[in-house]
Design a protein around this motif. Structure first.
Motif, PDB file in Angstrom:
ATOM      1  N   SER A 432       0.838  -1.213  -0.037  1.00  8.94           N
ATOM      2  CA  SER A 432       0.051   0.117   0.232  1.00  8.94           C
ATOM      3  C   SER A 432       0.810   1.066  -0.138  1.00  8.94           C
ATOM      4  N   ALA A 433       0.446   2.245  -0.522  1.00  8.46           N
ATOM      5  CA  ALA A 433       1.035   3.509  -0.337  1.00  8.46           C
ATOM      6  C   ALA A 433      -0.032   4.746  -0.350  1.00  8.46           C
ATOM      7  N   THR A 434       0.510   6.067  -0.071  1.00  8.57           N
ATOM      8  CA  THR A 434      -0.179   7.166  -0.020  1.00  8.57           C
ATOM      9  C   THR A 434      -0.252   7.619  -1.429  1.00  8.57           C
ATOM     10  N   GLN A 435       0.659   7.210  -2.263  1.00 12.60           N
ATOM     11  CA  GLN A 435       0.471   7.493  -3.693  1.00 12.60           C
ATOM     12  C   GLN A 435       0.456   6.304  -4.602  1.00 12.60           C
ATOM     13  N   PRO A 436      -0.636   5.611  -4.774  1.00 11.50           N
ATOM     14  CA  PRO A 436      -0.836   4.665  -5.677  1.00 11.50           C
ATOM     15  C   PRO A 436      -0.100   4.713  -7.008  1.00 11.50           C
ATOM     16  N   CYS A 437       0.464   3.846  -7.470  1.00 10.63           N
ATOM     17  CA  CYS A 437       0.590   4.119  -8.904  1.00 10.63           C
ATOM     18  C   CYS A 437      -0.306   3.535 -10.117  1.00 10.63           C
ATOM     19  N   GLN A 438      -1.299   3.071  -9.594  1.00 12.62           N
ATOM     20  CA  GLN A 438      -2.200   2.789 -10.638  1.00 12.62           C
ATOM     21  C   GLN A 438      -3.723   3.324 -10.305  1.00 12.62           C
ATOM     22  N   PRO A 439      -4.522   3.723 -11.255  1.00 14.49           N
ATOM     23  CA  PRO A 439      -5.875   4.464 -10.984  1.00 14.49           C
ATOM     24  C   PRO A 439      -6.649   3.576 -10.026  1.00 14.49           C
ATOM     25  N   GLN A 440      -6.705   2.289 -10.003  1.00 14.72           N
ATOM     26  CA  GLN A 440      -7.364   1.658  -9.141  1.00 14.72           C
ATOM     27  C   GLN A 440      -6.608   0.636  -8.205  1.00 14.72           C
TER      28      GLN A 440
END
Length: 587
Positions: A432-440
């Motif tokens: 998990s991350a505060t800034q996901p790399c994928q739209p979903q």
């Protein structure tokens, strides 16, 4: 006599269970590369033939390669041709020689008044071809009034096919409608694909497969780029429909239709691409969990049928699969290293040529730790999956334990005549991350130190290291992971250390990447040593491409029995390996 061994297991019952290998006090002899498929594969890779490549998307560098340990990457389809080109340039410059394409699935659909539905609504992807179903049934009934369409399937793709897709051109056809090209296939439900094309002598019930395709062929373009940049491409096989009662399994009810579609695609590829050096093989995208239960999993029947078709139509092109692992103790489906190894055996016997298990660190289902770290608290990035706990409490074993056990089975299978390689799929993301790399989704980028650690854990046992995936995870965030790698590509990565002698002198052999001169560091409770590398850059053909060996003289009598020793490597420029090997002296 005392031996140095790298201890690998998290679930160690005795010191013997943790031994990687024990060598006599002399230098290892060369390994027979005939038993190492990766050595042969590397010789057949396409090679760039010029310094630059220019097209409307720009000018692309075909040289300037900075070789990293990861040499293959997954990519997602793109509607922008320039995106393909930029990705291939970046992968090539990172030392990549393999691209694995994400693909599409065959889907069973219901029909109302000739209109194809999705989730109870008319599927807009097929509205340009809204009369296709009715016309197909009319043509069948014209051949014999008793004919009918029993089941309807759809398959979307960004590819464009040739005439070898069709078995019966009188009944099957290309339909240009709107911006898309559709292909109409009429098939037998049992997958027999009768070559007589006799639709008139007796009434029958047929399957309709309607393919929504593109006006231009993305695979042809990708293979051309592969030839240009020296990269092999693994296109995706069509994904099997899932069992509605167990979505993690393929539905055998649709096996006949899937077999027919696979056969038709392979016939088309064989006619157009069989001599392309950039066509490396095919990717089986239906994801499975590695474990002993795979032996009885009906999905393997689907695998076997598809893989037989590939072997018939394009012999010599291997199938690549990338199942995931789950080492968590607190879930009922967690698997031990030996159970995962049995899953490896079952997969190999289904006709798979390359098994690239996901290391599952990115999903948090397996941890990166050494035996003496079992009581350490897990990495904070893993806590969303396993909680605040220790590695030994959370997991049955570490990443290294699982690849070690699979490598043992892989060697056994090769001795039995199976042509199978073990690759490591190092996941390039975090749970998990505060800034996901994928739209979903919630997954975000990882960093190079964590990638290096995963390579240190897996590289000893595999023929190649690949990563899921370039699209998104290597290109998102600041700095992007690809830029982290490019700026630190020459940092050494040690993957193995064993006690060996040379010319009657006791010493240590370290295996890994970028071990050109520099020093080896050893530290243990109460002592340490820093030793200049005296023998280096010796390729080890039994291991992944890029791995070399370095040797240093060292008197092991100064190390107390049973203590853990940390082995590191420092380059001449002062860069130290991110992950130190943990070894111990034992009887």
């Amino acid at each position: 006599m005392r031996w140095l061994t790298v201890l690998l297991g998290a679930a160690i019952l005795a010191a013997v269970a943790a031994v990687v290998m024990v060598l006599p006090d002399n230098r290892p002899t060369a390994v027979d590369t005939a038993a190492t498929p990766s050595a042969a594969q590397s010789k057949s890779l396409p090679q760039p033939t010029a310094k630059e490549y220019t097209d409307p998307c720009g000018t692309f560098d075909l040289q300037g390669v900075k070789k990293y340990a990861i040499t293959g990457y997954w990519i997602t389809p793109s509607s922008n041709p320039c995106t393909w080109r930029h990705q291939m340039e970046e992968i090539h410059q990172a030392g990549g020689d393999t691209v694995i394409r994400i693909g599409y699935g065959l889907q069973y659909r219901t029909v109302t008044d000739g209109r194809i539905l999705k989730d109870g609504e008319v599927d807009p992807r097929y509205t340009d071809c809204e009369n296709c179903w009715n016309q197909a049934e009319q043509d069948l009934k014209a051949a014999n009034p008793g004919n009918r369409i029993g089941r309807t399937y759809v398959y979307r793709t960004d590819e464009h096919f040739g005439p070898d897709l069709f078995r019966c051109p009188g009944m099957e056809r290309t339909i240009e409608a709107g911006k898309r090209v559709y292909y109409r296939l009429i098939t037998s439900p049992d997958g027999s694909d009768d070559s007589t094309c006799d639709f008139s002598s007796k009434a029958g019930t047929y399957d309709l497969i309607l393919i929504a395709a593109a006006a231009e062929d993305s695979l042809k373009k990708l293979l051309e780029l592969g030839d240009t940049f020296g990269v092999q491409v693994f296109p995706s096989l069509p994904v099997a429909p899932r069992d509605p009662k167990a979505s993690t399994r393929a539905n055998p009810e649709h096996l006949g239709t899937l077999t027919t579609l696979t056969r038709r695609l392979m016939q088309d590829y064989g006619a157009r691409f069989k001599d392309r050096a950039s066509l490396g093989g095919f990717y089986q995208p239906f994801e499975l969990q590695m474990g002993a239960t795979l032996v009885n999993n009906p999905t393997l029947q689907v695998y076997a049928e598809q893989h037989d078709i590939v072997e018939q139509e394009l012999p010599g092109k291997p199938i690549l699969v990338s199942p995931y692992m789950d080492a968590r103790k607190r879930v009922p489906f967690g698997q031990t290293p030996k159970q995962v190894a049995e899953g490896f055996r079952a997969l190999a016997k289904s006709g798979v040529g390359i098994i690239a298990p996901q290391d599952s660190r990115g999903t948090g289902k397996v941890g990166l730790f050494w035996p003496d770290q079992r009581d350490d608290e897990v990495d904070k990035r893993l806590q969303p999956l396993v909680g605040v706990t220790t590695y030994g409490t959370a997991y049955h074993g570490s990443t290294r334990d699982y690849y070690r056990e699979m490598s043992v089975v892989r060697d056994q299978l090769v001795d039995e005549g199976y042509e199978v390689e073990l690759w490591a799929n190092v996941e390039s993301f975090e749970p998990s991350a505060t800034q996901p790399c994928q739209p979903q989704g919630t997954r975000g980028k990882t960093d190079k130190p964590r990638l290096d650690a995963a390579i240190a854990m897996t590289g000893r046992y595999v023929q190649k290291v690949v990563s899921y995936m370039w699209s998104d995870f290597f290109t998102c965030g600041e700095p992007a992971l690809k830029d982290e790698v490019a700026g630190d590509v020459d940092r050494p990565i040690a993957v193995d250390a064993i006690r060996t002698g040379s010319a009657g002198q006791d010493g240590l052999e370290v295996r890994g990447y970028h071990l050109d001169s520099g020093t080896v560091t050893l530290s243990w409770p109460g002592g340490s040593s820093e030793l200049p590398i005296t023998v280096s850059d010796v390729p080890n053909e039994a291991m992944a491409e890029g791995i070399v060996t370095a040797w240093v003289p060292f008197d092991w009598s100064q190390v107390p029995y049973g203590v853990w020793v940390k082995v590191g490597v420092r380059s001449p420029a002062g860069k130290e390996a991110t992950e130190q090997l943990h070894v111990r002296v034992s009887v």
